[in-house]
Design an enzyme around this catalytic site. Structure first.
Site, PDB file in Angstrom:
ATOM      1  N   SER A   1       0.856  -1.175   0.000  1.00 62.24           N
ATOM      2  CA  SER A   1       0.000   0.000   0.000  1.00 62.24           C
ATOM      3  C   SER A   1       0.893   1.225   0.000  1.00 62.24           C
ATOM      4  O   SER A   1       2.098   1.137   0.293  1.00 62.24           O
ATOM      5  CB  SER A   1      -0.872  -0.006   1.265  1.00 62.24           C
ATOM      6  OG  SER A   1      -1.500   1.238   1.487  1.00 62.24           O
TER       7      SER A   1
ATOM      8  N   TYR B   1      -2.348  -1.176  10.310  1.00 63.18           N
ATOM      9  CA  TYR B   1      -2.300  -1.282   8.848  1.00 63.18           C
ATOM     10  C   TYR B   1      -0.939  -0.839   8.317  1.00 63.18           C
ATOM     11  O   TYR B   1      -0.325  -1.521   7.483  1.00 63.18           O
ATOM     12  CB  TYR B   1      -3.420  -0.418   8.250  1.00 63.18           C
ATOM     13  CG  TYR B   1      -3.619  -0.587   6.767  1.00 63.18           C
ATOM     14  CD1 TYR B   1      -4.327  -1.674   6.262  1.00 63.18           C
ATOM     15  CD2 TYR B   1      -3.111   0.335   5.862  1.00 63.18           C
ATOM     16  CE1 TYR B   1      -4.527  -1.832   4.895  1.00 63.18           C
ATOM     17  CE2 TYR B   1      -3.301   0.191   4.494  1.00 63.18           C
ATOM     18  CZ  TYR B   1      -4.012  -0.894   4.017  1.00 63.18           C
ATOM     19  OH  TYR B   1      -4.194  -1.050   2.666  1.00 63.18           O
TER      20      TYR B   1
END
Length: 278
Positions: free
Chosen positions: A157, A170
């Site tokens: 990401s 995350y």
């Protein structure tokens, strides 16, 4: 150009919808057969609906309409034994494994680190980092056995390259994916197996397009909508777009999986509309 992965077999996790489905279709369009897995069940604590068995069936139909074979099963990437068994059974039927897309992942819930509960942290790490490791581990021996080399792409990401508040779990998992990618690239280079990671900005998938994400990015708006989220999301990107489409990530995966990228390994590739520049 067509047939860029003709005759190859690709293993994709999180294949039922979103980026995973897009990856399966794009690789099938270029000649690959597909091995796909997806949990197809809810995950406790994740604040949006997960993919279903019907979603998985739609992916199967989409690939088969392209004239390619697909073996798709319900598997949790946290279950290393089940994942390895699913891959081994599918490789035995399809005859080889060349390409891996460790795509499965979750997002949320979002809280400051000191307010995040242990279960939310552990679930995120188990799926978004350990699940990626399990995917690679289940695949490597099969690629080695082919003796033809191969390509493994780990989905990280933009949060694997920079920090975001309220997302310690995350961000940590996605940064961990980069370390795993670099280690695997080094270990597997002697076998001509290339390993890279992809780093998307916001992507137009259910993981992003849900009320929890809208609320995170629009804290001053009651019940924000997709339309209200768009300009705030666009402010994170240098290019004038609020998000990218799943096929944009799939095209990057296709490139990294093809012979066009035969000497590219150990690379974190942003597909981020310039998000990293801001």
């Amino acid at each position: 150009m067509t047939g860029r992965v003709e005759g190859k077999v690709a293993f994709i996790t999180g294949v039922a919808r979103g980026q995973g489905r897009s990856h399966a279709i794009r690789l099938a369009e270029e000649g690959a057969d597909i091995i796909g897995v997806d949990l197809c069940a809810e995950v406790e604590g994740v604040p949006y609906a997960m993919a279903t068995e019907d979603d998985l069936a739609e992916t199967v139909e989409a690939v088969e309409r392209l004239g390619r074979r697909i073996i798709a099963t319900k598997v949790d990437v946290r279950d290393s034994a089940a994942l390895s068994a699913a891959v081994s059974e599918a490789v035995a039927e399809l005859g080889r494994l060349d390409i891996v897309s460790a795509n499965a992942g979750i997002s949320g819930p979002f809280h400051p680190a000191d307010e995040m509960d242990a279960e939310a942290w552990q679930t995120m790490i188990d799926i978004n980092l350990t699940g990626v490791f399990n995917t690679a581990k289940a695949s490597i021996a099969h690629i080695k056995a082919g003796g033809r080399g191969g390509a493994i792409t780990l989905t990280s990401s933009e949060a694997g390259l920079k920090a975001y508040g309220n997302a310690a779990h995350y961000v940590s998992a996605k940064h961990g994916v980069v370390g795993l990618m670099r280690t695997l690239a080094l270990e597997l280079a002697p076998f001509s197996i290339r390993v890279n990671s992809i780093h998307p900005t916001q992507v137009d998938t259910p993981m992003i397009m849900n009320d929890t994400t809208f609320a995170l990015f629009c804290p001053g708006i009651d019940s924000p909508t997709r339309e209200q989220f768009a300009p705030i999301s666009q402010s994170l990107n240098a290019l004038p777009v609020p998000w990218v489409d799943p096929v944009d990530i799939s095209n990057a995966l296709l490139f990294l999986s093809s012979d066009e990228a035969r000497y590219i390994t150990g690379v974190p590739l942003p597909v981020d509309a310039g998000c990293a520049l801001l």
